[in-house]
Enzyme design. Structure first.
Site, PDB file in Angstrom:
ATOM      1  N   CYS A 139       0.716  -1.310   0.042  1.00  0.00           N
ATOM      2  CA  CYS A 139       0.063  -0.103   0.025  1.00  0.00           C
ATOM      3  C   CYS A 139       0.790   1.035  -0.090  1.00  0.00           C
ATOM      4  O   CYS A 139       1.487   1.587  -1.170  1.00  0.00           O
ATOM      5  CB  CYS A 139      -0.939  -0.031   1.189  1.00  0.00           C
ATOM      6  SG  CYS A 139      -2.216   1.069   0.793  1.00  0.00           S
ATOM      7  N   GLU A 161      -1.875  -8.808   3.755  1.00  0.00           N
ATOM      8  CA  GLU A 161      -1.961  -9.217   5.131  1.00  0.00           C
ATOM      9  C   GLU A 161      -3.175  -9.616   5.506  1.00  0.00           C
ATOM     10  O   GLU A 161      -3.502 -10.232   6.496  1.00  0.00           O
ATOM     11  CB  GLU A 161      -0.909  -8.571   5.972  1.00  0.00           C
ATOM     12  CG  GLU A 161      -1.686  -7.165   6.392  1.00  0.00           C
ATOM     13  CD  GLU A 161      -1.590  -6.213   5.408  1.00  0.00           C
ATOM     14  OE1 GLU A 161      -2.093  -4.869   5.826  1.00  0.00           O
ATOM     15  OE2 GLU A 161      -1.082  -6.241   4.200  1.00  0.00           O
ATOM     16  N   HIS A 196      -3.513  -4.969   0.429  1.00  0.00           N
ATOM     17  CA  HIS A 196      -3.168  -5.342   1.475  1.00  0.00           C
ATOM     18  C   HIS A 196      -3.187  -6.814   1.578  1.00  0.00           C
ATOM     19  O   HIS A 196      -4.068  -7.554   2.283  1.00  0.00           O
ATOM     20  CB  HIS A 196      -4.060  -4.669   2.832  1.00  0.00           C
ATOM     21  CG  HIS A 196      -3.576  -3.436   3.159  1.00  0.00           C
ATOM     22  ND1 HIS A 196      -2.728  -3.142   4.085  1.00  0.00           N
ATOM     23  CD2 HIS A 196      -4.191  -2.188   2.518  1.00  0.00           C
ATOM     24  CE1 HIS A 196      -2.736  -1.943   4.163  1.00  0.00           C
ATOM     25  NE2 HIS A 196      -3.398  -1.017   3.168  1.00  0.00           N
TER      26      HIS A 196
END
Length: 241
Positions: free
Chosen positions: A119, A220, A218
């Site tokens: 990001c 994660e 993102h």
């Protein structure tokens, strides 16, 4: 520690972090922190995660102790870094964090350290390369699907480029979750290897480096850990090479 002594040990991945006012227990103080999903994703990929608080001019010595580096998500890059005036929607500048992460990238580039930008991290990599950013993406694409507001994440379909590192790690097409109101415009020396349907750059790579990859989403927060596995494998090769 010598290369021989490191054999068989997991690679060590450094993650840039926030320095913000925070609350925990009875404390209200400045803290160095990062969402634990980053570290968990690194650990799931077989590596060790180490948070990197801002250390002024010590980036060179820090990166020399790492096998890989993640420039994590966060607030907007100071537009002065790429020669632009501040847009009304641009967040307050965090010059210390900008300087720290750009210095980390300087040393990583010199050492050939594998890098994954996430990001904001993608945007920092673009600025590091001499590029520029669109400061408020809805002005260009006419919608807020990339960042619906508050703590909500948008879901955006992304297509990756053939023969790219990002395609090898996550496939040709995927839905990604994202939280950004800015985007990359210019990225000299880097190749855009994924795009959203509205044309937003979703991934950048340096074709001259073994692993120098940034993504606008993102990972994660998603189920796919291919990007983290790719970084961990590249970090291991870097250490052993």
């Amino acid at each position: 520690m010598s290369t021989t002594a490191q054999a068989g040990l997991p690679p060590v991945i450094g993650l840039s972090s926030y320095r913000v006012q925070a609350d925990w227990g009875v404390w209200h103080a400045q803290a160095d922190l990062l969402n634990s999903l980053y570290a968990r994703s690194v650990e799931a990929a077989g590596a060790v995660a180490v948070l990197l608080p801002q250390h002024g001019d010590r980036a060179a010595g820090v990166v020399e102790r790492l096998d890989g580096l993640i420039i994590s998500g966060g607030s907007d890059v100071d537009p002065a870094r790429y020669g632009a005036d501040r847009h009304p929607q641009t967040q307050a500048a965090r010059p210390e964090r900008d300087a720290w992460e750009l210095a980390l990238l300087d040393r990583a580039a010199a050492l050939g350290t594998p890098v994954l930008g996430i990001c904001r991290g993608l945007q920092v990599m673009a600025v590091h390369a001499g590029g520029t950013l669109e400061q408020h993406l809805p002005d260009v694409v006419g919608h807020d699907q990339h960042s619906p507001g508050g703590d909500a994440y948008g879901w955006v379909p992304v297509v990756t480029a053939a023969r790219s590192t990002v395609r090898a790690l996550v496939g040709a097409e995927l839905q990604v979750n994202c939280h950004h109101h800015q985007s990359v415009v210019a990225h000299p020396g880097l190749v855009a290897t994924a795009h959203a349907a509205d044309g937003t750059v979703e991934a950048l790579e340096d074709p001259e480096r073994p692993f120098w990859l940034g993504v606008q989403w993102h990972p994660e927060h998603g189920d796919d850990h291919g990007l983290f596995r790719g970084l961990a494998q590249a970090a291991l090769r870097h250490r052993e090479g």
